[in-house]
Motif scaffolding. Structure first.
Motif, PDB file in Angstrom:
ATOM      1  N   UNK A 122      38.055 -21.981  19.049  1.00  0.00           N
ATOM      2  CA  UNK A 122      37.481 -22.328  17.748  1.00  0.00           C
ATOM      3  C   UNK A 122      38.555 -22.243  16.662  1.00  0.00           C
ATOM      4  N   UNK A 123      39.358 -21.215  16.704  1.00  0.00           N
ATOM      5  CA  UNK A 123      40.428 -21.062  15.704  1.00  0.00           C
ATOM      6  C   UNK A 123      41.428 -22.216  15.798  1.00  0.00           C
ATOM      7  N   UNK A 124      41.753 -22.628  17.011  1.00  0.00           N
ATOM      8  CA  UNK A 124      42.669 -23.766  17.182  1.00  0.00           C
ATOM      9  C   UNK A 124      42.065 -25.031  16.577  1.00  0.00           C
ATOM     10  N   UNK A 125      40.763 -25.239  16.776  1.00  0.00           N
ATOM     11  CA  UNK A 125      40.097 -26.426  16.215  1.00  0.00           C
ATOM     12  C   UNK A 125      40.131 -26.392  14.685  1.00  0.00           C
ATOM     13  N   UNK A 126      39.882 -25.237  14.104  1.00  0.00           N
ATOM     14  CA  UNK A 126      39.934 -25.118  12.643  1.00  0.00           C
ATOM     15  C   UNK A 126      41.362 -25.335  12.144  1.00  0.00           C
ATOM     16  N   UNK A 127      42.335 -24.761  12.841  1.00  0.00           N
ATOM     17  CA  UNK A 127      43.731 -24.902  12.432  1.00  0.00           C
ATOM     18  C   UNK A 127      44.170 -26.371  12.520  1.00  0.00           C
ATOM     19  N   UNK A 128      43.734 -27.067  13.554  1.00  0.00           N
ATOM     20  CA  UNK A 128      44.065 -28.482  13.708  1.00  0.00           C
ATOM     21  C   UNK A 128      43.477 -29.310  12.561  1.00  0.00           C
ATOM     22  N   UNK A 129      42.208 -29.073  12.235  1.00  0.00           N
ATOM     23  CA  UNK A 129      41.575 -29.781  11.109  1.00  0.00           C
ATOM     24  C   UNK A 129      42.292 -29.444   9.805  1.00  0.00           C
ATOM     25  N   UNK A 130      42.650 -28.180   9.630  1.00  0.00           N
ATOM     26  CA  UNK A 130      43.362 -27.721   8.440  1.00  0.00           C
ATOM     27  C   UNK A 130      44.685 -28.468   8.286  1.00  0.00           C
ATOM     28  N   UNK A 131      45.448 -28.573   9.381  1.00  0.00           N
ATOM     29  CA  UNK A 131      46.742 -29.257   9.318  1.00  0.00           C
ATOM     30  C   UNK A 131      46.582 -30.738   8.999  1.00  0.00           C
ATOM     31  N   UNK A 132      45.555 -31.374   9.561  1.00  0.00           N
ATOM     32  CA  UNK A 132      45.303 -32.784   9.277  1.00  0.00           C
ATOM     33  C   UNK A 132      44.974 -32.970   7.794  1.00  0.00           C
ATOM     34  N   UNK A 133      44.124 -32.124   7.268  1.00  0.00           N
ATOM     35  CA  UNK A 133      43.764 -32.205   5.846  1.00  0.00           C
ATOM     36  C   UNK A 133      44.969 -31.887   4.967  1.00  0.00           C
ATOM     37  N   UNK A 134      45.776 -30.925   5.372  1.00  0.00           N
ATOM     38  CA  UNK A 134      46.964 -30.550   4.604  1.00  0.00           C
ATOM     39  C   UNK A 134      47.922 -31.739   4.513  1.00  0.00           C
ATOM     40  N   UNK A 135      48.122 -32.425   5.622  1.00  0.00           N
ATOM     41  CA  UNK A 135      49.018 -33.592   5.640  1.00  0.00           C
ATOM     42  C   UNK A 135      48.508 -34.670   4.680  1.00  0.00           C
ATOM     43  N   UNK A 136      47.203 -34.900   4.709  1.00  0.00           N
ATOM     44  CA  UNK A 136      46.618 -35.932   3.856  1.00  0.00           C
ATOM     45  C   UNK A 136      46.669 -35.529   2.390  1.00  0.00           C
ATOM     46  N   UNK A 137      46.421 -34.267   2.099  1.00  0.00           N
ATOM     47  CA  UNK A 137      46.527 -33.793   0.714  1.00  0.00           C
ATOM     48  C   UNK A 137      47.967 -33.943   0.227  1.00  0.00           C
ATOM     49  N   UNK A 138      48.931 -33.598   1.070  1.00  0.00           N
ATOM     50  CA  UNK A 138      50.343 -33.768   0.690  1.00  0.00           C
ATOM     51  C   UNK A 138      50.656 -35.235   0.368  1.00  0.00           C
ATOM     52  N   UNK A 139      50.121 -36.154   1.164  1.00  0.00           N
ATOM     53  CA  UNK A 139      50.338 -37.582   0.903  1.00  0.00           C
ATOM     54  C   UNK A 139      49.679 -38.010  -0.413  1.00  0.00           C
ATOM     55  N   UNK A 140      48.493 -37.488  -0.692  1.00  0.00           N
ATOM     56  CA  UNK A 140      47.833 -37.788  -1.970  1.00  0.00           C
ATOM     57  C   UNK A 140      48.672 -37.279  -3.135  1.00  0.00           C
ATOM     58  N   UNK A 141      49.200 -36.075  -2.998  1.00  0.00           N
ATOM     59  CA  UNK A 141      50.016 -35.493  -4.070  1.00  0.00           C
ATOM     60  C   UNK A 141      51.295 -36.280  -4.314  1.00  0.00           C
ATOM     61  N   UNK A 142      51.787 -36.958  -3.293  1.00  0.00           N
ATOM     62  CA  UNK A 142      53.029 -37.732  -3.426  1.00  0.00           C
ATOM     63  C   UNK A 142      52.815 -39.092  -4.089  1.00  0.00           C
ATOM     64  N   UNK A 143      51.564 -39.520  -4.219  1.00  0.00           N
ATOM     65  CA  UNK A 143      51.314 -40.837  -4.824  1.00  0.00           C
ATOM     66  C   UNK A 143      51.614 -40.817  -6.325  1.00  0.00           C
ATOM     67  N   UNK A 144      52.260 -41.865  -6.828  1.00  0.00           N
ATOM     68  CA  UNK A 144      52.509 -41.966  -8.271  1.00  0.00           C
ATOM     69  C   UNK A 144      51.271 -42.544  -8.973  1.00  0.00           C
ATOM     70  N   UNK A 145      50.176 -41.775  -8.994  1.00  0.00           N
ATOM     71  CA  UNK A 145      48.895 -42.280  -9.478  1.00  0.00           C
ATOM     72  C   UNK A 145      48.962 -42.822 -10.902  1.00  0.00           C
TER      73      UNK A 145
END
Length: 169
Positions: A122-145
């Motif tokens: 269960x912890x691995x599943x949460x960590x995997x989802x966390x990393x996926x969301x973290x990557x996407x948030x980082x990409x959002x933050x990099x956009x020159x909105x």
């Protein structure tokens, strides 16, 4: 020069894990440039303990709670600039009409709550989802909105949802 702040609403059916984790990540990493919220179409009423633990690990200190998306469709609700679904069920549901025509996107993320197995699995599943969301948030933050118009922003935010989870370290 004043930088615009963007309000982002992350949606999931239960609002107990993925949307809550995305809220915490964007609020901490967005450093005031973003104000993130989360909600669910059928909120569970509780935040998953592992999701809360991960939110605290990144420095998120606000109280986390599972709530209905109806809270954000009220006249006195914050004006939402982006609505991002993080589960496939919420993406397919009939959403409320959001005032102001916010950008919409889908960042499908596997449900860690549905993971089978022991505590470690269960912890691995949460960590995997966390990393996926973290990557996407980082990409959002990099956009020159500030430099993108509405359609270009929508296209870019939607493209982030197509980002694979293979960027785990």
């Amino acid at each position: 020069m004043r930088t615009q702040s963007y309000n982002v609403l992350f949606l999931c059916t239960g609002n107990s894990a993925r949307s809550v984790m995305a809220e915490a990540l964007l609020n901490v990493l967005g450093k005031g440039r973003f104000r993130a919220y989360s909600a669910g179409s059928f909120p569970s009423g509780q935040v998953q303990p592992i999701a809360a633990e991960l939110a605290r690990s990144v420095g998120y200190t606000e109280p986390l709670r599972s709530k209905s998306w109806d809270e954000f469709a009220q006249a006195d609700s914050p004006s939402i600039d982006m609505v991002i679904t993080v589960c496939d069920n919420a993406a397919g549901e009939m959403c409320p009409i959001w005032p102001g025509h916010p950008i919409t996107a889908h960042w499908g993320t596997p449900d860690p709550v549905a993971a089978d197995g022991d505590e470690e699995a269960r912890r691995r599943a949460f960590h995997s989802a966390w990393l996926m969301l973290r990557r996407r948030v980082d990409l959002l933050l990099a956009l020159p909105l500030e430099k993108l118009d509405h359609l270009a922003t929508q296209r870019e935010v939607r493209a982030i949802g197509q980002t694979a989870a293979n960027h785990e370290k």
